[in-house]
Design a protein around this motif. Structure first.
Motif, short mmCIF file in Angstrom:
data_model
loop_
_atom_site.label_atom_id
_atom_site.label_comp_id
_atom_site.label_asym_id
_atom_site.label_seq_id
_atom_site.Cartn_x
_atom_site.Cartn_y
_atom_site.Cartn_z
N LEU A 52 0.82 -1.21 0.00
CA LEU A 52 0.00 0.00 0.00
C LEU A 52 0.86 1.26 0.00
CD1 LEU A 52 -2.71 -1.14 2.58
CD2 LEU A 52 -3.05 -0.82 0.12
N LEU A 53 1.96 1.26 0.77
CA LEU A 53 2.84 2.43 0.83
C LEU A 53 3.47 2.73 -0.53
CD1 LEU A 53 4.68 2.01 4.25
CD2 LEU A 53 3.27 3.94 3.55
N ILE A 54 3.88 1.70 -1.24
CA ILE A 54 4.46 1.90 -2.57
C ILE A 54 3.44 2.54 -3.50
CG2 ILE A 54 5.36 0.71 -4.62
CD1 ILE A 54 6.58 -1.36 -2.66
N GLY A 55 2.18 2.11 -3.39
CA GLY A 55 1.12 2.69 -4.20
C GLY A 55 0.93 4.17 -3.93
N ILE A 56 0.92 4.56 -2.65
CA ILE A 56 0.74 5.98 -2.29
C ILE A 56 1.93 6.82 -2.75
CG2 ILE A 56 0.34 7.60 -0.40
CD1 ILE A 56 -0.89 5.27 1.18
N LEU A 57 3.16 6.29 -2.59
CA LEU A 57 4.36 7.00 -3.01
C LEU A 57 4.32 7.30 -4.50
CD1 LEU A 57 7.20 8.12 -2.47
CD2 LEU A 57 8.08 5.79 -2.81
N ALA A 58 3.80 6.36 -5.28
CA ALA A 58 3.73 6.57 -6.72
C ALA A 58 2.84 7.77 -7.07
CB ALA A 58 3.20 5.31 -7.41
N ILE A 96 1.17 1.34 -10.77
CA ILE A 96 1.51 1.17 -9.35
C ILE A 96 0.47 1.87 -8.48
CG2 ILE A 96 3.25 1.58 -7.58
CD1 ILE A 96 5.36 1.53 -9.75
N CYS A 97 0.09 3.09 -8.88
CA CYS A 97 -0.90 3.85 -8.10
C CYS A 97 -2.17 3.05 -7.91
CB CYS A 97 -1.24 5.16 -8.81
SG CYS A 97 0.12 6.35 -8.91
N TYR A 98 -2.67 2.48 -8.98
CA TYR A 98 -3.97 1.80 -8.91
C TYR A 98 -3.85 0.40 -8.32
CZ TYR A 98 -8.68 0.38 -10.11
OH TYR A 98 -9.98 -0.05 -10.02
N THR A 136 -5.14 -4.03 -4.18
CA THR A 136 -4.71 -4.56 -2.88
C THR A 136 -5.78 -4.32 -1.83
OG1 THR A 136 -2.38 -4.16 -3.39
CG2 THR A 136 -2.96 -4.36 -1.07
N GLY A 137 -6.39 -3.15 -1.86
CA GLY A 137 -7.44 -2.83 -0.89
C GLY A 137 -8.66 -3.72 -1.06
N GLN A 138 -9.02 -4.06 -2.29
CA GLN A 138 -10.15 -4.95 -2.53
C GLN A 138 -9.88 -6.34 -1.97
OE1 GLN A 138 -10.50 -4.58 -6.77
NE2 GLN A 138 -11.56 -2.61 -6.67
N ILE A 139 -8.66 -6.82 -2.16
CA ILE A 139 -8.29 -8.14 -1.63
C ILE A 139 -8.24 -8.10 -0.10
CG2 ILE A 139 -6.47 -9.89 -1.58
CD1 ILE A 139 -5.79 -9.06 -4.46
#
Length: 397
Positions: A275-281, A310-312, A318-321
């Motif tokens: 999740l952190l990698i997604g937000i950083l993107a 990466i953002c999505y 990931t959030g859905q899973i």
């Protein structure tokens, strides 16, 4: 999973996101060309998505989890949606356009949770394989963008054709939905109160501190996300990038690669770091947009678009899973509706309003001041990244 079932679910996902991508990406440009819309009016049009997403959990909790098969509801909603999209084309003013697109999104947004529910029910105890089905939704979005670029509807100012394309696909999916795998309601027991009937038991997820932090982060990160959906196509066309919709589809192409990498990241880094990698993107993307241009720094724009994968994937999929793993057996559809409310609903409702206000605030006689418009969501996403890194803790497997 049977091959026939896999083909059915993959086709469902393809059409579901083809419909959305066919008109949503170029909506801002369409409104500017057709109605000379202001930033505030663009925000109003885009936030119809959020209004539909806020109501989606109640529709799904009341119907899909209790009384009717999910695939039948999906079919009815898309048939009605196709009719509305055909009517949208007849709009001659923004005041005519707005109520039609609002009603359409009230029908469309619940279908996002429904396709997830149908897919997860067939996957049973293997939710991590959801990405293999969901990737076809990304393909649908890509094909829609490439078709818009191929026909040149942006430069020829014929973007009303995008709604016709989406309408035809919606009718097709509506018909195909009745042949999808049977997905009966999971909670067949008689509801004993309004809370149970509306599926509000899914709110019990928020008692889990880690899920509550994730939920709040989902709301906050969708505020800067709204800037991407509302302004990117308009931005690229405004600075002279030809075939903007087709080039934006590179973001969905990157989605495919990163979606297939999700299982590796889950096992290697866990939920939090994914999740952190997604937000950083998100932060990096908006900084690249702020400094890029259509000349020698055009590579910044393309890298920013490619970061969309990466953002999505690293946050939303990931959030859905994560939501599927946290939800109880009888309220999985309502739980998916709940995360739809957080992401496409509350967060993006605020985001579209803010994006419209910011766009109008940084519009001068010579045009849009894009540096300022992009740096604001970059700073906001950076704050969300810091808060999530400090507060989120979930050691469950």
């Amino acid at each position: 999973m049977k091959t026939t079932t896999r083909i059915q679910l993959s086709s469902m996902m393809f059409l579901e996101f083809f419909i959305w991508g066919a008109w949503f990406v170029t909506l801002g440009t369409f409104l500017a060309q057709r109605f000379t819309a202001t930033g505030g009016q663009m925000g109003m049009a885009y936030e119809t998505q959020s209004i539909g997403a806020i109501l989606a959990p109640f529709i799904i909790g009341l119907i899909a989890d209790r009384y009717f098969s999910a695939q039948k509801i999906l079919g009815c909603l898309h048939l009605l949606g196709g009719l509305l999209l055909f009517l949208v084309v007849t709009s001659t003013t923004f005041s005519n356009f707005y109520p039609l697109i609002l009603l359409y999104m009230l029908f469309y947004m619940p279908t996002l949770a429904l396709v997830n529910t149908i897919s997860f029910r067939q996957l049973q105890q293997q939710p991590e394989k959801f990405a293999q089905i969901r990737v076809f939704g990304t393909l649908g979005w890509i094909v829609a963008g490439l078709l818009i670029g191929y026909f040149g509807w942006e430069t020829s100012q014929q973007l009303q054709n995008t709604f016709m394309l989406a309408a035809a696909a919606s009718v097709l999916l509506g018909l195909l939905s009745f042949f999808l795998p049977h997905t009966p309601p999971a909670a067949r027991e008689e509801a004993t109160g309004l809370r149970q009937m509306l599926g509000l038991d899914a709110l019990n997820l928020l008692r889990d501190r880690s899920y509550l932090i994730f939920f709040m982060t989902s709301v906050l990160i969708c505020i800067p996300l709204a800037f991407y959906y509302q302004n990117t196509n308009l931005f690229l066309n405004d600075i002279g990038i030809s075939g903007a919709a087709a080039k934006m589809s590179m973001g969905q192409m990157s989605e495919i690669a990163f979606m297939l990498l999700l299982p590796f990241f889950f096992k290697r880094f866990g939920i939090k770091w994914t999740l952190l990698i997604g937000i950083l993107a998100w932060v990096l993307r908006y900084v690249l947009f702020a400094y890029g241009n259509s000349g020698e720094l055009v590579w910044m724009l393309f890298v920013g678009i490619l970061l969309h994968g990466i953002c999505y994937d690293f946050f939303f999929v990931t959030g859905q899973i994560y939501t599927e793993q946290k939800a109880g057996a009888h309220h999985k559809a309502a739980a998916q509706g709940l995360i739809t409310l957080a992401t496409y609903g509350v967060g993006m409702l605020i985001g579209f309003r803010l994006a419209g206000w910011v766009t109008d605030s940084y519009t001068v006689a010579t045009g849009y001041q894009w540096y300022q418009i992009w740096m604001l969501p970059a700073a906001f996403a950076a704050v969300v990244l810091l808060l999530f890194a400090l507060l989120f803790q979930d050691r469950s497997q």
